[in-house]
Design an enzyme around this catalytic site. Sequence first.
Site, PDB file in Angstrom:
ATOM      1  N   HIS A  58     -15.271  45.865  20.762  1.00 33.20           N
ATOM      2  CA  HIS A  58     -16.195  46.721  20.041  1.00 33.20           C
ATOM      3  C   HIS A  58     -16.202  46.277  18.581  1.00 33.20           C
ATOM      4  O   HIS A  58     -15.206  45.740  18.077  1.00 33.20           O
ATOM      5  CB  HIS A  58     -15.767  48.183  20.119  1.00 33.20           C
ATOM      6  CG  HIS A  58     -15.901  48.782  21.473  1.00 33.20           C
ATOM      7  ND1 HIS A  58     -15.838  50.135  21.690  1.00 33.20           N
ATOM      8  CD2 HIS A  58     -16.091  48.222  22.699  1.00 33.20           C
ATOM      9  CE1 HIS A  58     -15.996  50.387  22.976  1.00 33.20           C
ATOM     10  NE2 HIS A  58     -16.149  49.238  23.604  1.00 33.20           N
ATOM     11  N   GLU A  60     -15.859  47.842  15.818  1.00 33.51           N
ATOM     12  CA  GLU A  60     -14.780  48.409  14.998  1.00 33.51           C
ATOM     13  C   GLU A  60     -13.457  47.678  15.238  1.00 33.51           C
ATOM     14  O   GLU A  60     -12.718  47.388  14.291  1.00 33.51           O
ATOM     15  CB  GLU A  60     -14.594  49.906  15.304  1.00 33.51           C
ATOM     16  CG  GLU A  60     -15.825  50.748  15.043  1.00 33.51           C
ATOM     17  CD  GLU A  60     -16.751  50.899  16.249  1.00 33.51           C
ATOM     18  OE1 GLU A  60     -17.492  51.894  16.284  1.00 33.51           O
ATOM     19  OE2 GLU A  60     -16.732  50.050  17.164  1.00 33.51           O
ATOM     20  N   CYS A  88     -15.756  55.442  19.556  1.00 31.41           N
ATOM     21  CA  CYS A  88     -15.231  55.969  20.817  1.00 31.41           C
ATOM     22  C   CYS A  88     -13.737  56.273  20.649  1.00 31.41           C
ATOM     23  O   CYS A  88     -13.142  56.004  19.606  1.00 31.41           O
ATOM     24  CB  CYS A  88     -15.445  54.954  21.935  1.00 31.41           C
ATOM     25  SG  CYS A  88     -14.438  53.452  21.751  1.00 31.41           S
ATOM     26  N   CYS A  91     -11.614  53.109  19.720  1.00 29.77           N
ATOM     27  CA  CYS A  91     -11.806  52.677  18.337  1.00 29.77           C
ATOM     28  C   CYS A  91     -11.247  53.690  17.349  1.00 29.77           C
ATOM     29  O   CYS A  91     -10.632  53.315  16.345  1.00 29.77           O
ATOM     30  CB  CYS A  91     -13.282  52.413  18.075  1.00 29.77           C
ATOM     31  SG  CYS A  91     -13.913  51.001  19.026  1.00 29.77           S
TER      32      CYS A  91
END
Length: 167
Positions: A58, A60, A88, A91
Amino acid sequence: MLFMTERDEFLMREAIHAAIKAGELEEVPIGAILTNESGEILAAAGNRTIIDSDPTAHAEILVLRRAAQLIGNYRLSGATVYTTIEPCAMCAGALVNARIKRLVYGAHDERFGAVETHFRICDSSSLNHKIEIESGVLAAECRSLMQNFFRQKRARRKREVSSFNRT
């Protein structure tokens, strides 16, 4: 919202640019930027889960990894992360573990958001570190990126199914 600045908007636009680049690669268009205490950009990334065949890639997570490698420390105290969509659970947990000082994000994620929508991981009183949270920065633009991406994806799928059914 706590305190949004012109700098927050500028850096969110940088995160949006990273998200657009991810979308052009058929990745979910989420982008992130990480700055140090001085406001210097240390890392920028868009989602790469498909390209990297990595469910943890992801945006992040990628900026946390790059910045930590750059400074030689997993603790990124004083850093700010800008991301186009509410992080999420994975993260959000990584942001807490990295000791991020501040999180600035664009649009809420009604399905997976774990910062304010569900769980409140980043400012939970159960954890030993709390992150300052700023949400809603350029939210309409960030939300629009996601909506347009999935609208186009559904339209392509519909055309493919239609084409398949004609043969």
